[in-house]
Design a protein around this motif. Structure first.
Motif, mmCIF file in Angstrom:
data_model
loop_
_atom_site.group_PDB
_atom_site.id
_atom_site.type_symbol
_atom_site.label_atom_id
_atom_site.label_comp_id
_atom_site.label_asym_id
_atom_site.label_seq_id
_atom_site.Cartn_x
_atom_site.Cartn_y
_atom_site.Cartn_z
ATOM 1 N N GLY A 47 74.798 74.215 24.264
ATOM 2 C CA GLY A 47 74.123 73.056 23.682
ATOM 3 C C GLY A 47 73.556 73.329 22.304
ATOM 4 O O GLY A 47 73.296 74.474 21.931
ATOM 5 N N GLN B 272 79.286 68.638 20.699
ATOM 6 C CA GLN B 272 80.158 67.624 21.292
ATOM 7 C C GLN B 272 81.595 67.983 20.922
ATOM 8 O O GLN B 272 82.211 67.398 20.026
ATOM 9 C CB GLN B 272 79.767 66.234 20.794
ATOM 10 N N LYS C 80 72.084 63.573 28.046
ATOM 11 C CA LYS C 80 73.097 63.599 26.988
ATOM 12 C C LYS C 80 73.922 62.314 26.913
ATOM 13 O O LYS C 80 74.749 62.160 26.012
ATOM 14 C CB LYS C 80 74.037 64.799 27.189
#
Length: 472
Positions: free
Chosen positions: A195, A299, A317
């Motif tokens: 992340g 992403q 998210k």
């Protein structure tokens, strides 16, 4: 008895004092300066009558605002603000005795490309710069991090900075990278797994077989993007790859002095029994080219993997994913293969080095850029540019239809004329894909490796470079 991690050793050796606010005061071995974050600190020193005590530990170049078109570099620069910043840096370095690689220098370029190639960055150092991607220099086994404008002032005036010590997360990457898979794919995978906020409060120590096998330029790319994963810094323990890269470089020690220094460099590597605050294991064996589908580097998916549906993601998210997919125009369930692009951009402090252009050139040789694609090749430094031109690599780019530019940050952050227009889609070797990062609030940035950028430029769409025949 174990001293611990490289981070512990380097921090302790550079700690000057415990500060009343709980921070440590660190001596800084190397301070890198550019034109954007330095005018105010220099002005404050001038107003207070403070001299720079260690000018030799401060190195400056110009990178963020410089035009990359050759004709755009004539003085004065067309952009008044850019000319003002450049003029200020010329004056400030001249008055303080700091080495400056300006537009008239054959060593000008992006700070995080220039310092490593000159041998300025060395193991065991503390390195700072008024730029978040200072983490790059951790590839040498240094502790390197970005600082703010007020801290630039502090370093200029005292060669010290106040800092909070972070925890250390060890990231062990097992296995080896397949053909067509690069260090850019590795760091995008790490960020996707942990992340963009996963590294907050940590520095990352990268290790394992896959990391050990990387070249220095590949290691620089990995450490460069540590900041994109939320880490304060990232580093790799020095080894023979590090030492061989440094041999013969302008600011590296020579002969016997090099061997003596090497003994010290080896001593500051993390001990085998070092304690880490966290350890993460990843396997690179099945890693494939990574491509971002959203508006942050986390992403991202493998080129053959489907873009996730927001409802399949963790609850915290989902909203960000929906917003990102609306902006980029991707469809959940589909892969990024075939995603049309309008611009291909190769360069930056992440992937603007010699090996990056060689890898892309191998894909471009004998091929041409899609007629609907605007393609820019921007070397990370004049040294990189000259070396590639001596090898004829520039001609491969020119023949394919790329614009061959001068060194600078360019379309990474679009502080010059290199910018996306409207809602253009860009295949980029840069490090950030935030909305507006490349100069247009409607533009879409897709991050990938240099070889993947070249493949996308040829096909006019995101393409798995492994499907293209490339001469070894």
């Amino acid at each position: 008895m174990s001293e611990g991690t490289l981070y512990d050793k380097v921090w302790d050796r550079h700690k000057v004092a415990d500060l009343p606010n709980g921070q440590d005061q660190l001596f800084i071995g190397l301070h890198l300066i550019h034109e954007v974050t330095s005018p105010q600190p220099f002005s404050e020193l001038r107003e207070r009558g403070i001299e720079v005590p260690y000018p030799e530990r401060n190195i400056a170049t110009v990178d963020h605002i410089v035009p990359t078109r050759p004709e755009g570099r004539e003085r004065p620069l067309a952009d008044e603000s850019a000319e003002g910043m450049l003029t200020a840096l010329e004056r400030n370095t001249s008055e303080t005795g700091i080495q400056f690689y300006g537009l008239d220098s054959d060593k000008q370029g992006i700070t995080h490309v220039v310092a490593p190639e000159l041998g300025l960055t060395q193991p065991g150092m503390t390195v700072v710069c008024g730029d978040s991607h200072t983490a790059t220099h951790g590839a040498f086994g240094s502790i390197a991090f970005g600082i703010g404008t007020s801290q630039v002032r502090d370093v200029l005036s005292s060669q010290c900075v106040a800092a909070d010590k972070a925890e250390v997360r060890r990231i062990d990457v097992d296995g080896t990278l397949d053909e067509g898979v690069y260090s850019k794919d590795l760091i995008l995978k790490i960020i996707a797994e942990l992340g963009v906020d996963g590294g907050v409060g940590y520095v990352y120590e990268y290790g394992g077989e896959a990391v050990h096998d990387l070249s220095m330029e590949e290691r620089l790319a990995v450490c460069n993007m540590s900041i994109e994963g939320g880490a304060r810094a990232g580093y790799i323990n020095p080894d023979e790859t590090t030492y061989e890269f440094l041999r013969g470089r302008e600011f590296a020690p020579e002969g016997e002095a090099f061997e003596e220094r090497k003994e010290y460099w080896e001593s500051i590597a993390s001990d085998d029994d070092a304690d880490y605050d966290d350890v993460v294991h990843l396997d690179a064996s099945n890693l494939e080219p990574m491509v971002t589908w959203g508006t942050n580097p986390g992403q991202a998916v493998g080129i053959s993997d489907p873009v996730p549906a927001p409802e399949d993601l963790p609850e915290d998210k989902r909203d960000a994913a929906r917003t990102a997919q609306e902006h980029t125009g991707v469809e959940p369930g589909e892969t990024m293969s075939g995603y049309d692009i309008d611009v291909a951009f190769l360069g930056t402090c992440t992937n603007g080095r010699v090996s990056d252009f060689r890898e892309a050139a191998a894909v471009l040789e004998g091929r041409t850029v899609d007629p609907d694609v605007r393609a820019l090749a921007v070397p990370g430094s004049q040294t990189v540019k000259s070396k590639l031109e001596a090898e004829g690599v520039d001609q491969i780019f020119r023949d394919a239809g790329f614009e061959w530019r001068e060194a600078g940050c360019s379309m990474c952050l679009a502080m010059n004329d290199d910018s996306l227009e409207g809602d253009e889609r860009c295949a980029s070797s840069s490090n950030r894909n935030y909305v507006g990062r490349q100069g247009s609030k409607d533009g879409r940035t897709v991050l990938m490796s240099p070889a993947m950028v070249a493949a996308a430029a040829v096909e006019g769409a995101v393409t798995d470079v492994r499907d293209m025949e490339v001469d070894a």
